[in-house]
Write an enzyme that holds these catalytic residues in place. Sequence first.
Site, short mmCIF file in Angstrom:
data_model
loop_
_atom_site.label_atom_id
_atom_site.label_comp_id
_atom_site.label_asym_id
_atom_site.label_seq_id
_atom_site.Cartn_x
_atom_site.Cartn_y
_atom_site.Cartn_z
N GLY A 42 0.88 -1.17 0.00
CA GLY A 42 0.00 0.00 0.00
C GLY A 42 0.91 1.21 0.00
CB CYS A 74 5.18 -3.82 -1.09
SG CYS A 74 5.70 -2.63 -2.33
NE ARG A 103 8.28 5.31 1.28
CZ ARG A 103 7.65 6.47 1.07
NH1 ARG A 103 8.18 7.60 1.48
NH2 ARG A 103 6.50 6.50 0.45
NE ARG A 133 4.46 4.60 -5.96
CZ ARG A 133 5.14 5.67 -5.56
NH1 ARG A 133 6.05 6.22 -6.35
NH2 ARG A 133 4.93 6.19 -4.39
CG HIS A 168 2.45 -6.30 -4.31
ND1 HIS A 168 1.44 -5.80 -3.53
CD2 HIS A 168 3.32 -5.28 -4.49
CE1 HIS A 168 1.67 -4.53 -3.26
NE2 HIS A 168 2.81 -4.18 -3.85
CD GLU A 170 -0.40 -8.75 -2.51
OE1 GLU A 170 0.71 -9.27 -2.26
OE2 GLU A 170 -0.56 -7.53 -2.72
N1 GLN Z 1 6.25 2.82 -2.44
C1 GLN Z 1 5.33 2.43 -1.41
C2 GLN Z 1 5.72 2.97 -0.05
O1 GLN Z 1 6.74 3.56 0.10
C3 GLN Z 1 5.20 0.93 -1.34
C4 GLN Z 1 4.56 0.41 -2.57
C5 GLN Z 1 3.75 -0.83 -2.39
O2 GLN Z 1 3.45 -1.25 -1.25
N2 GLN Z 1 3.35 -1.41 -3.48
O3 GLN Z 1 5.00 2.78 0.89
#
Ligand code: GLN
Length: 192
Positions: A42, A74, A103, A133, A168, A170
């Site tokens: 998220g 993530c 990040r 990301r 991910h 999931e």
């Molecule tokens: N870039 C997001 C963050 O820094 C993480 C991305 C993701 O959970 N898909 O929280």
Amino acid sequence: MLALQGATELHARALEQLGVAAPEVRTPTDLSGVDALVLPGGESTTISKLLVANGLVEPLAERLAAGMPALGTCAGMILLATTILDGRADQRSFGAIDVDVRRNAFGRQVDSFEADLAVLGIDGPPVHAVFIRAPVVERAGSGVEVLAAIDGRPVLCRQGAVVVASFHPELGADLRIHELFLSTVESTTPKG
Ligand code: GLN
């Protein structure tokens, strides 16, 4: 299943397919009812703010310090790390696994990509991983097992009962990362 924001439903479905109930955790009372926790992907800054707003920071820190098993994917990986690089100043992390994560580490132009990963301890075909990301581990402490890496950069790590993934697991039908987490929980939980 920490259900404040992010990719919760597919995680819960994967765990249910493996015979494990994954009730949603939004409050300290919810947290006291679970034996282990998935922290989903998220936006880690948003999840961090919602943890504060919901009074979950202290209870979650206590549970993690007491050894509650956790799977962080993530954004969840960022929350479980010791140090966040390129984070926001007010962003919380719990130090449940001795890693420093950066990040959005694969570059802004590469928002998302997929890769086939060889994972230590998982036999059969490589794990097809979706990165969105995604963070990457820049330092893993000596107690941390690196289970998968891309170009030498760790993307799946474990320390005790805490498993973190940059990607991910999931998404897609492959349940092997969730299985790996459940077998980690089993092998680290004392039988009573
Ligand atoms: N870039 C997001 C963050 O820094 C993480 C991305 C993701 O959970 N898909 O929280």
